[in-house]
Design a protein around this motif. Structure first.
Motif, PDB file in Angstrom:
ATOM      1  N   ASP A 556      -6.272  -7.948 -13.706  1.00 19.35           N
ATOM      2  CA  ASP A 556      -5.841  -8.065 -15.099  1.00 19.35           C
ATOM      3  C   ASP A 556      -6.123  -9.481 -15.609  1.00 19.35           C
ATOM      4  N   PRO A 557      -6.498  -9.628 -16.905  1.00 20.15           N
ATOM      5  CA  PRO A 557      -6.744 -10.961 -17.478  1.00 20.15           C
ATOM      6  C   PRO A 557      -5.467 -11.807 -17.445  1.00 20.15           C
ATOM      7  N   PHE A 558      -5.647 -13.120 -17.160  1.00 20.52           N
ATOM      8  CA  PHE A 558      -4.579 -14.141 -17.183  1.00 20.52           C
ATOM      9  C   PHE A 558      -3.504 -13.893 -16.117  1.00 20.52           C
ATOM     10  N   PHE A 559      -3.812 -13.027 -15.123  1.00 19.55           N
ATOM     11  CA  PHE A 559      -2.874 -12.829 -14.026  1.00 19.55           C
ATOM     12  C   PHE A 559      -3.300 -13.728 -12.871  1.00 19.55           C
ATOM     13  N   SER A 560      -2.382 -14.585 -12.410  1.00 14.04           N
ATOM     14  CA  SER A 560      -2.733 -15.523 -11.345  1.00 14.04           C
ATOM     15  C   SER A 560      -1.504 -15.768 -10.480  1.00 14.04           C
ATOM     16  N   THR A 561      -1.769 -15.949  -9.178  1.00 13.06           N
ATOM     17  CA  THR A 561      -0.696 -16.286  -8.231  1.00 13.06           C
ATOM     18  C   THR A 561      -0.680 -17.779  -7.916  1.00 13.06           C
ATOM     19  N   LYS A 562      -1.606 -18.535  -8.564  1.00 14.96           N
ATOM     20  CA  LYS A 562      -1.669 -19.974  -8.319  1.00 14.96           C
ATOM     21  C   LYS A 562      -0.651 -20.699  -9.206  1.00 14.96           C
ATOM     22  N   GLY A 563      -0.397 -21.915  -8.866  1.00 15.29           N
ATOM     23  CA  GLY A 563       0.554 -22.699  -9.651  1.00 15.29           C
ATOM     24  C   GLY A 563       0.009 -23.079 -11.011  1.00 15.29           C
ATOM     25  N   VAL A 564       0.877 -23.661 -11.844  1.00 14.04           N
ATOM     26  CA  VAL A 564       0.488 -24.070 -13.197  1.00 14.04           C
ATOM     27  C   VAL A 564      -0.569 -25.161 -13.105  1.00 14.04           C
ATOM     28  N   GLY A 565      -1.640 -24.983 -13.893  1.00 18.01           N
ATOM     29  CA  GLY A 565      -2.702 -25.982 -13.919  1.00 18.01           C
ATOM     30  C   GLY A 565      -3.775 -25.739 -12.881  1.00 18.01           C
ATOM     31  N   LYS A 566      -3.606 -24.729 -12.026  1.00 17.85           N
ATOM     32  CA  LYS A 566      -4.600 -24.471 -10.986  1.00 17.85           C
ATOM     33  C   LYS A 566      -5.478 -23.270 -11.290  1.00 17.85           C
ATOM     34  N   GLY A 567      -5.382 -22.674 -12.446  1.00 16.80           N
ATOM     35  CA  GLY A 567      -6.254 -21.547 -12.785  1.00 16.80           C
ATOM     36  C   GLY A 567      -5.794 -20.860 -14.045  1.00 16.80           C
ATOM     37  N   LEU A 568      -6.774 -20.194 -14.717  1.00 12.93           N
ATOM     38  CA  LEU A 568      -6.447 -19.474 -15.953  1.00 12.93           C
ATOM     39  C   LEU A 568      -6.119 -17.999 -15.693  1.00 12.93           C
ATOM     40  N   GLY A 569      -6.372 -17.506 -14.478  1.00 15.00           N
ATOM     41  CA  GLY A 569      -6.160 -16.073 -14.214  1.00 15.00           C
ATOM     42  C   GLY A 569      -7.257 -15.212 -14.786  1.00 15.00           C
ATOM     43  N   LEU A 570      -8.454 -15.816 -15.008  1.00 17.30           N
ATOM     44  CA  LEU A 570      -9.562 -15.050 -15.604  1.00 17.30           C
ATOM     45  C   LEU A 570     -10.662 -14.737 -14.599  1.00 17.30           C
ATOM     46  N   GLY A 571     -10.704 -15.423 -13.465  1.00 19.64           N
ATOM     47  CA  GLY A 571     -11.848 -15.298 -12.554  1.00 19.64           C
ATOM     48  C   GLY A 571     -12.096 -13.874 -12.086  1.00 19.64           C
ATOM     49  N   LEU A 572     -11.081 -13.229 -11.504  1.00 17.99           N
ATOM     50  CA  LEU A 572     -11.283 -11.882 -10.986  1.00 17.99           C
ATOM     51  C   LEU A 572     -11.439 -10.868 -12.103  1.00 17.99           C
ATOM     52  N   SER A 573     -10.744 -11.085 -13.237  1.00 13.07           N
ATOM     53  CA  SER A 573     -10.917 -10.167 -14.373  1.00 13.07           C
ATOM     54  C   SER A 573     -12.346 -10.222 -14.894  1.00 13.07           C
ATOM     55  N   ILE A 574     -12.869 -11.441 -15.028  1.00 11.08           N
ATOM     56  CA  ILE A 574     -14.264 -11.592 -15.491  1.00 11.08           C
ATOM     57  C   ILE A 574     -15.216 -10.970 -14.470  1.00 11.08           C
ATOM     58  N   SER A 575     -14.984 -11.213 -13.184  1.00 10.79           N
ATOM     59  CA  SER A 575     -15.852 -10.658 -12.141  1.00 10.79           C
ATOM     60  C   SER A 575     -15.839  -9.132 -12.184  1.00 10.79           C
ATOM     61  N   TYR A 576     -14.653  -8.563 -12.386  1.00  9.67           N
ATOM     62  CA  TYR A 576     -14.545  -7.092 -12.437  1.00  9.67           C
ATOM     63  C   TYR A 576     -15.400  -6.524 -13.577  1.00  9.67           C
ATOM     64  N   ASN A 577     -15.318  -7.151 -14.762  1.00 11.91           N
ATOM     65  CA  ASN A 577     -16.079  -6.654 -15.914  1.00 11.91           C
ATOM     66  C   ASN A 577     -17.573  -6.877 -15.741  1.00 11.91           C
ATOM     67  N   ILE A 578     -17.953  -7.997 -15.102  1.00 11.15           N
ATOM     68  CA  ILE A 578     -19.382  -8.244 -14.877  1.00 11.15           C
ATOM     69  C   ILE A 578     -19.961  -7.149 -13.961  1.00 11.15           C
ATOM     70  N   VAL A 579     -19.286  -6.866 -12.849  1.00 11.01           N
ATOM     71  CA  VAL A 579     -19.781  -5.838 -11.926  1.00 11.01           C
ATOM     72  C   VAL A 579     -19.821  -4.466 -12.606  1.00 11.01           C
ATOM     73  N   LYS A 580     -18.835  -4.193 -13.436  1.00 12.31           N
ATOM     74  CA  LYS A 580     -18.825  -2.917 -14.158  1.00 12.31           C
ATOM     75  C   LYS A 580     -20.010  -2.832 -15.108  1.00 12.31           C
ATOM     76  N   ASP A 581     -20.366  -3.977 -15.776  1.00 15.18           N
ATOM     77  CA  ASP A 581     -21.543  -3.993 -16.648  1.00 15.18           C
ATOM     78  C   ASP A 581     -22.815  -3.730 -15.845  1.00 15.18           C
ATOM     79  N   PHE A 582     -22.841  -4.112 -14.587  1.00 11.40           N
ATOM     80  CA  PHE A 582     -24.004  -3.854 -13.733  1.00 11.40           C
ATOM     81  C   PHE A 582     -24.101  -2.382 -13.330  1.00 11.40           C
ATOM     82  N   GLY A 583     -23.078  -1.582 -13.654  1.00 10.23           N
ATOM     83  CA  GLY A 583     -23.051  -0.192 -13.223  1.00 10.23           C
ATOM     84  C   GLY A 583     -22.498  -0.030 -11.816  1.00 10.23           C
ATOM     85  N   GLY A 584     -21.784  -1.069 -11.319  1.00  9.79           N
ATOM     86  CA  GLY A 584     -21.233  -1.016  -9.976  1.00  9.79           C
ATOM     87  C   GLY A 584     -19.722  -0.995  -9.988  1.00  9.79           C
ATOM     88  N   SER A 585     -19.129  -1.371  -8.846  1.00  8.18           N
ATOM     89  CA  SER A 585     -17.674  -1.360  -8.725  1.00  8.18           C
ATOM     90  C   SER A 585     -17.233  -2.542  -7.873  1.00  8.18           C
TER      91      SER A 585
END
Length: 614
Positions: A556-585
């Motif tokens: 999910d976008p902006f979901f992160s288990t890291k502390g404040v200031g250590k991430g936006l929570g976008l990395g895995l959400s962006i990666s998920y959408n990129i792979v989906k755009d490739f037609g993969g999973s």
């Protein structure tokens, strides 16, 4: 008066139907009979050709064999010395062996006078040895020097067969005759149970082959004394009782011959088709039962009458409904006017709704474009955020080479002053290597930071992984983690975009480095394998794994288990959408032996294609 004219209106159609029915019965029946008889004749002609071909093939197969046997040395020696018991025994064994090999009925040798001196059945209860067959035409033809052919019922074996004979010549003299008998039961058995009756008659018109055993040795024509005498002289049918079939001949309307045979109080009519076999002097006949043709013709007439009746009934229904139709037309016209009015109103409503839908579609398209732009901006923001996190480590990466460059430059100057050129050259070479390293780091960061296009193509996975290793080297070093890569013996190629796929791998490997930091086992394993048309890329760390409570929200976008200031929570959400755009999973689960396991599945591309999609 109206009732009178109403009756006249129904009278003429009734007369017309009656006339048509009479024409169908008298003329249609004759035409149908002729058509189905012609059809039966065509089928019978095919059966006749097959029967003649089978008989001719069977006869031609064995015709040259008597001459070959007559030319054998053992046979010639025997007829030259017919009383020699050794020669007789040798000839008997030879004839028995040949008879078994050729699967014929019997083979035997006659000397002048017609006595049998050797036979393939010499050791059986019914043996031809010692029998005299001088009365047989096949002997008479062969002893005169000709090839003989004759069909008969064996006087000794009482088995029907076709006889081939050949003279045995010793020099220019005829010393004997070889006779070869062929069994015809197999051919005759194949005729039983068919749609037609197949019979074969001899020159006297007597049936000697038939699918019906009760017709054997019966004549289709009157048995005159002359015909009986010729048959008895040759003993063609031994002691079989000859008789006449009760046949009545006639002709169909188109001239085709018909036979009516009365037996056991029943009479059956057949269509007769005949073909001569001149060499054997046989006549092959196919008798096609006409009962089915007459039944088909009757069925056709009845069907035509039923069709006529249905047509007449339909016509009556049509005439009856025409009056009602005129009455309804006025009602339909009024209803049509009302319907057209309602259609106009409904059309106006639909036009208004359609206009509103077009406006809504345009708004949705605009929103979709804005969403796509926002998604692209988020992807770029994620990369820039990752670059921001790298900045401190990268400054250290650049400071170390710069300090070393300064030191090597000062040393090189000192060495040049002291004329130690080789050592100075080595320092200059080290400076060049450090500059190449800093340029490589800068190039990978620049490529990673640029905004990719959306086209997909064949991407070499080994090149993407190499660039990823260069980018994440600072993070692996900071976490004291190691990355092992296994792309198989032949690194696969995938259908993707190189920069966006690199961003996905950077995000996943960076997360893996975060997971193993401070743990005893800081290994990260990247494995890629091709399975059919798919390529699976897995990244496993040896960290604590993913808690079940957050497994469903990790992309999910902006979901992160890291502390404040250590991430936006976008990395895995962006990666998920990129792979989906490739037609993969893209999926994640906990490895059975511990740690998290990310799995990327993409379509495989031909490894020979090295075109970059971005």
């Amino acid at each position: 008066m109206p009732q009178f004219f109403e009756g006249r209106r129904w009278l003429w159609p009734g007369i017309a139907v009656a006339v048509l029915a009479a024409a169908i019965v008298f003329f249609g029946g004759a035409l149908a009979n002729r058509a189905y008889l012609d059809e039966a004749a065509a089928r019978g002609q095919t059966t006749l050709r097959l029967a003649v071909a089978a008989l001719a093939g069977q006869m031609n197969r064995f015709e040259p064999l008597p001459e070959l046997i007559a030319d054998h040395e053992d046979i010639k020696e025997l007829v030259s010395d017919p009383d020699n018991p050794v020669l007789r025994a040798r000839a008997n064994d030879y004839l028995k062996e040949i008879n078994a090999l050729l699967k014929s009925s019997d083979i035997y040798v006659l000397i002048p006078g017609g006595e049998t001196i050797a036979a393939s059945n010499h050791d059986l209860a019914i043996s031809f040895v010692g029998e005299n067959f001088s009365y047989r035409p096949y002997y008479q033809d062969a002893i005169r020097g000709n090839l003989g052919r004759f069909f008969a019922l064996g006087t000794t074996s009482l088995k029907r067969g076709y006889y081939f004979s050949s003279p045995i010549r010793v020099g220019m003299e005829i010393r004997g005759v070889v006779v070869f008998k062929v069994d015809i039961d197999a051919i005759e058995a194949s005729w039983k149970g068919g749609d037609h009756e197949i019979i074969v008659t001899d020159p006297e018109g007597i049936i000697f082959m038939s699918g019906r055993p009760d017709w054997l040795y019966a004549s289709l024509t009157p048995l005159t004394d002359e015909r009986r005498a010729r048959t008895e002289t040759s003993r063609r049918y031994a002691d079989a009782m000859l008789r006449e079939l009760p046949v009545i001949r006639s002709a169909a309307d188109d001239g085709q011959p018909l036979l009516r045979i009365a037996e056991d109080g029943k009479s059956r009519e057949f269509l007769e088709l005949a073909e001569e076999m001149p060499e054997a002097r046989w006549t092959v006949r196919v008798l096609a039962d006409t009962a089915s043709a007459h039944a088909q013709a009757l069925t056709a007439v009845i069907s035509a009458l039923l069709a006529l009746g249905l047509a007449a009934l339909g016509g009556a229904v049509v005439l009856q409904r025409r009056a009602r139709l005129a009455e309804r037309m006025q009602m339909q016209q009024s209803a049509q006017v009302e319907l057209e009015r309602r259609v106009d109103e409904r059309t106006a409503d639909l036009a208004l709704v359609n206009s509103r839908l077009e406006t809504e579609v345009a708004e949705r398209r605009t929103a979709e474009q804005q969403l796509r732009q926002t998604q692209a901006d988020l992807i770029q923001a994620g990369k820039l955020a990752a670059l921001g996190q790298m900045s401190a480590a990268l400054s250290h990466e650049f400071n170390q080479p710069l300090a070393a460059v300064k030191t090597y430059a000062e040393n090189a100057a000192t060495l040049i002053d002291r004329a130690r050129i080789e050592e100075a050259r080595d320092n200059v070479s080290r400076i060049s290597s450090l500059a190449d390293r800093m340029a490589s780091i800068s190039r990978h960061l620049r490529n990673f930071a640029r905004k990719p296009n959306q086209k997909l193509g064949a991407v070499a996975l080994d090149e993407v992984v190499h660039d990823t290793e260069e980018i994440v080297a600072w993070r692996l070093k900071a976490a004291d983690a190691s990355l092992s890569v296994d792309l198989g013996p032949t690194p696969p190629a995938v259908k993707a975009g190189s920069v966006r796929l690199q961003q996905v791998l950077v995000n996943i490997v960076t997360n893996a480095a975060d997971a193993v930091e401070g743990r005893s086992d800081r290994r990260i394993e990247l494995v890629a394998r091709r399975k059919g048309s798919k390529v699976t890329i897995s990244v496993r760390d040896h960290g604590p794994g993913v808690p079940p409570a957050i497994a469903e929200r990790i992309f999910d976008p902006f979901f992160s288990t890291k502390g404040v200031g250590k991430g936006l929570g976008l990395g895995l959400s962006i990666s998920y959408n990129i792979v989906k755009d490739f037609g993969g999973s893209l999926g994640i689960l906990n490895h059975p032996e511990g740690g998290a396991l990310f799995t990327i599945e993409l379509d495989a591309a031909r490894a020979a294609i090295r075109e970059a999609a971005e």
